[in-house]
Motif scaffolding. Structure first.
Motif, PDB file in Angstrom:
ATOM      1  N   SER A  77     103.432  93.189   7.572  1.00  0.00           N
ATOM      2  CA  SER A  77     103.280  94.674   7.911  1.00  0.00           C
ATOM      3  C   SER A  77     103.982  95.737   6.883  1.00  0.00           C
ATOM      4  CB  SER A  77     103.455  95.168   9.334  1.00  0.00           C
ATOM      5  OG  SER A  77     105.111  95.180   9.491  1.00  0.00           O
ATOM      6  N   GLY A  78     103.231  96.831   6.429  1.00  0.00           N
ATOM      7  CA  GLY A  78     103.730  97.643   5.505  1.00  0.00           C
ATOM      8  C   GLY A  78     103.057  98.972   5.607  1.00  0.00           C
ATOM      9  N   ALA A  79     103.363  99.830   4.942  1.00  0.00           N
ATOM     10  CA  ALA A  79     103.196 101.350   4.878  1.00  0.00           C
ATOM     11  C   ALA A  79     102.922 101.841   3.353  1.00  0.00           C
ATOM     12  CB  ALA A  79     104.020 102.133   5.556  1.00  0.00           C
ATOM     13  N   ALA A  80     101.334 102.438   3.468  1.00  0.00           N
ATOM     14  CA  ALA A  80     100.923 103.065   2.088  1.00  0.00           C
ATOM     15  C   ALA A  80     101.181 104.357   2.284  1.00  0.00           C
ATOM     16  CB  ALA A  80      99.585 102.530   1.998  1.00  0.00           C
ATOM     17  N   PRO A  81     101.067 105.056   0.867  1.00  0.00           N
ATOM     18  CA  PRO A  81     101.121 106.336   0.881  1.00  0.00           C
ATOM     19  C   PRO A  81     100.164 107.119   1.744  1.00  0.00           C
ATOM     20  CG  PRO A  81     100.918 105.332  -1.192  1.00  0.00           C
ATOM     21  CD  PRO A  81     100.823 104.283  -0.383  1.00  0.00           C
ATOM     22  N   ASP A  82      98.908 106.781   1.792  1.00  0.00           N
ATOM     23  CA  ASP A  82      97.768 107.255   2.818  1.00  0.00           C
ATOM     24  C   ASP A  82      96.816 106.292   3.231  1.00  0.00           C
ATOM     25  OD1 ASP A  82      95.764 106.703   0.543  1.00  0.00           O
ATOM     26  OD2 ASP A  82      96.774 108.256  -0.762  1.00  0.00           O
ATOM     27  N   ALA A  83      95.999 106.743   4.005  1.00  0.00           N
ATOM     28  CA  ALA A  83      95.101 105.789   4.637  1.00  0.00           C
ATOM     29  C   ALA A  83      94.246 105.000   3.922  1.00  0.00           C
ATOM     30  CB  ALA A  83      94.473 106.364   5.614  1.00  0.00           C
ATOM     31  N   ALA A  84      93.725 105.705   2.714  1.00  0.00           N
ATOM     32  CA  ALA A  84      92.966 105.058   1.801  1.00  0.00           C
ATOM     33  C   ALA A  84      93.689 103.767   1.107  1.00  0.00           C
ATOM     34  CB  ALA A  84      92.296 105.947   0.667  1.00  0.00           C
ATOM     35  N   ALA A  85      94.680 104.275   0.717  1.00  0.00           N
ATOM     36  CA  ALA A  85      95.643 103.032  -0.081  1.00  0.00           C
ATOM     37  C   ALA A  85      95.956 102.018   0.764  1.00  0.00           C
ATOM     38  CB  ALA A  85      97.004 103.508  -0.465  1.00  0.00           C
ATOM     39  N   ALA A  86      96.079 102.243   2.050  1.00  0.00           N
ATOM     40  CA  ALA A  86      96.374 101.237   3.338  1.00  0.00           C
ATOM     41  C   ALA A  86      95.234 100.330   3.426  1.00  0.00           C
ATOM     42  CB  ALA A  86      96.609 101.722   4.810  1.00  0.00           C
ATOM     43  N   GLN A  87      94.018 101.014   3.425  1.00  0.00           N
ATOM     44  CA  GLN A  87      92.667  99.924   3.425  1.00  0.00           C
ATOM     45  C   GLN A  87      92.393  99.305   2.279  1.00  0.00           C
ATOM     46  OE1 GLN A  87      90.862 100.148   6.437  1.00  0.00           O
ATOM     47  NE2 GLN A  87      89.731  98.665   5.653  1.00  0.00           N
ATOM     48  N   ALA A  88      92.831  99.883   1.073  1.00  0.00           N
ATOM     49  CA  ALA A  88      92.795  99.131  -0.308  1.00  0.00           C
ATOM     50  C   ALA A  88      93.730  97.942  -0.044  1.00  0.00           C
ATOM     51  CB  ALA A  88      92.955 100.075  -1.178  1.00  0.00           C
ATOM     52  N   ALA A  89      94.825  97.975   0.433  1.00  0.00           N
ATOM     53  CA  ALA A  89      95.694  97.015   0.533  1.00  0.00           C
ATOM     54  C   ALA A  89      95.148  95.487   1.076  1.00  0.00           C
ATOM     55  CB  ALA A  89      96.924  97.119   1.287  1.00  0.00           C
ATOM     56  N   LEU A  90      94.264  95.628   1.983  1.00  0.00           N
ATOM     57  CA  LEU A  90      93.492  94.610   2.813  1.00  0.00           C
ATOM     58  C   LEU A  90      92.890  93.445   1.795  1.00  0.00           C
ATOM     59  CD1 LEU A  90      92.107  96.601   5.755  1.00  0.00           C
ATOM     60  CD2 LEU A  90      94.511  95.554   5.360  1.00  0.00           C
ATOM     61  N   PRO A  91      92.162  93.988   0.958  1.00  0.00           N
ATOM     62  CA  PRO A  91      91.783  92.851   0.310  1.00  0.00           C
ATOM     63  C   PRO A  91      92.634  91.985  -0.991  1.00  0.00           C
ATOM     64  CG  PRO A  91      90.599  94.902  -0.633  1.00  0.00           C
ATOM     65  CD  PRO A  91      91.459  95.103   0.734  1.00  0.00           C
ATOM     66  N   ALA A  92      93.738  92.931  -1.251  1.00  0.00           N
ATOM     67  CA  ALA A  92      94.685  92.582  -2.055  1.00  0.00           C
ATOM     68  C   ALA A  92      95.523  91.493  -1.532  1.00  0.00           C
ATOM     69  CB  ALA A  92      95.465  93.600  -2.562  1.00  0.00           C
ATOM     70  N   MET A  93      95.696  91.732  -0.155  1.00  0.00           N
ATOM     71  CA  MET A  93      96.846  90.464   0.606  1.00  0.00           C
ATOM     72  C   MET A  93      95.906  89.426   0.839  1.00  0.00           C
ATOM     73  SD  MET A  93      98.864  92.692   3.316  1.00  0.00           S
ATOM     74  CE  MET A  93      97.489  93.325   4.203  1.00  0.00           C
ATOM     75  N   ARG A  94      94.690  89.586   1.208  1.00  0.00           N
ATOM     76  CA  ARG A  94      93.752  88.406   1.621  1.00  0.00           C
ATOM     77  C   ARG A  94      93.512  87.644   0.146  1.00  0.00           C
ATOM     78  NH1 ARG A  94      88.178  87.061   0.955  1.00  0.00           N
ATOM     79  NH2 ARG A  94      87.566  85.907   2.832  1.00  0.00           N
ATOM     80  N   GLN A  95      93.425  88.156  -0.891  1.00  0.00           N
ATOM     81  CA  GLN A  95      93.091  87.628  -2.360  1.00  0.00           C
ATOM     82  C   GLN A  95      94.479  86.835  -2.737  1.00  0.00           C
ATOM     83  OE1 GLN A  95      92.187  90.775  -4.964  1.00  0.00           O
ATOM     84  NE2 GLN A  95      89.961  90.491  -4.346  1.00  0.00           N
ATOM     85  N   ALA A  96      95.604  87.451  -2.593  1.00  0.00           N
ATOM     86  CA  ALA A  96      96.666  86.709  -2.802  1.00  0.00           C
ATOM     87  C   ALA A  96      97.058  85.376  -1.874  1.00  0.00           C
ATOM     88  CB  ALA A  96      97.974  87.701  -2.475  1.00  0.00           C
ATOM     89  N   LEU A  97      96.854  85.719  -0.682  1.00  0.00           N
ATOM     90  CA  LEU A  97      96.892  84.500   0.301  1.00  0.00           C
ATOM     91  C   LEU A  97      95.835  83.301  -0.252  1.00  0.00           C
ATOM     92  CD1 LEU A  97      97.436  86.027   3.886  1.00  0.00           C
ATOM     93  CD2 LEU A  97      99.213  84.617   2.404  1.00  0.00           C
ATOM     94  N   LEU A  98      94.873  83.471  -0.433  1.00  0.00           N
ATOM     95  CA  LEU A  98      93.740  82.625  -1.028  1.00  0.00           C
ATOM     96  C   LEU A  98      94.244  82.070  -2.148  1.00  0.00           C
ATOM     97  CD1 LEU A  98      90.432  84.534   0.091  1.00  0.00           C
ATOM     98  CD2 LEU A  98      91.459  82.211   1.121  1.00  0.00           C
ATOM     99  N   ARG A  99      94.858  82.711  -3.350  1.00  0.00           N
ATOM    100  CA  ARG A  99      95.260  82.163  -4.372  1.00  0.00           C
ATOM    101  C   ARG A  99      96.450  81.166  -4.190  1.00  0.00           C
ATOM    102  NH1 ARG A  99      94.639  86.833  -6.788  1.00  0.00           N
ATOM    103  NH2 ARG A  99      96.950  87.890  -6.094  1.00  0.00           N
TER     104      ARG A  99
END
Length: 170
Positions: A78-100
């Motif tokens: 879990s973490g916090a982003a500067p705003d809600a849009a950035a929090a939503q944008a973090a999801l595919p980045a986390m998913r891609q990192a785990l798959l990688r």
């Protein structure tokens, strides 16, 4: 005399099996994150650590809390982003990192109706076949990854479902 010994041995084996079945491999317990951002059931006593990571150019502190049972890891990041849009944008980045991390291809899954991303993939970890199951979601400025990772033979649908459905963001 032989029949008596046979039945006595049978009783001892039955009692041993009963005792063995009573020692739980999964000792489910409710956990509330230190910042109160979520609750979840872990199958063993979890431990936590925080580190700074880069999610597609966004630097954030990600807290990972995890427990391991029989080589299977149950974890919440879990973490916090500067705003809600950035929090939503973090999801595919986390998913891609785990798959990688497990050498699995990213199918580019679309978010569900609640904006969550899911993952159910096979790959390799420590030279062995592994399975990764989980979901990624954001609530306001907070974002979460809830995953189960382990050998394909130890990632059971029942335990995975128990863990994933118990997660409740606050």
């Amino acid at each position: 005399m032989r029949a008596h010994t046979f039945f006595r041995t049978g009783r001892l084996l039955a009692m041993a099996a009963l005792v063995a079945s009573c020692s739980p491999t999964y000792n489910w317990r409710e956990y509330t994150s230190q910042d109160g951002a979520y609750t979840v059931l872990f199958p063993a006593k979890p431990s936590s650590f925080t580190r700074s990571i880069d999610l597609n150019g966004m630097r954030v502190d990600l807290t990972m809390t995890a427990a391991e049972v029989e080589g299977t890891t149950f974890a919440v990041g879990s973490g916090a982003a500067p705003d809600a849009a950035a929090a939503q944008a973090a999801l595919p980045a986390m998913r891609q990192a785990l798959l990688r991390n497990i050498g699995a291809a990213d199918s580019g899954a679309a978010p569900d109706e609640k904006g969550r991303l899911a993952v159910d993939a096979g790959g390799t970890g420590n030279g062995q076949p592994v399975k990764l199951v989980g979901r990624f979601e954001a609530r306001g400025t907070r974002f979460y990854q809830v995953i189960v990772l382990g050998k394909r033979s130890t990632v059971t649908p029942e335990q995975t479902e128990q863990f994933l459905t118990s997660f409740k963001p606050q």
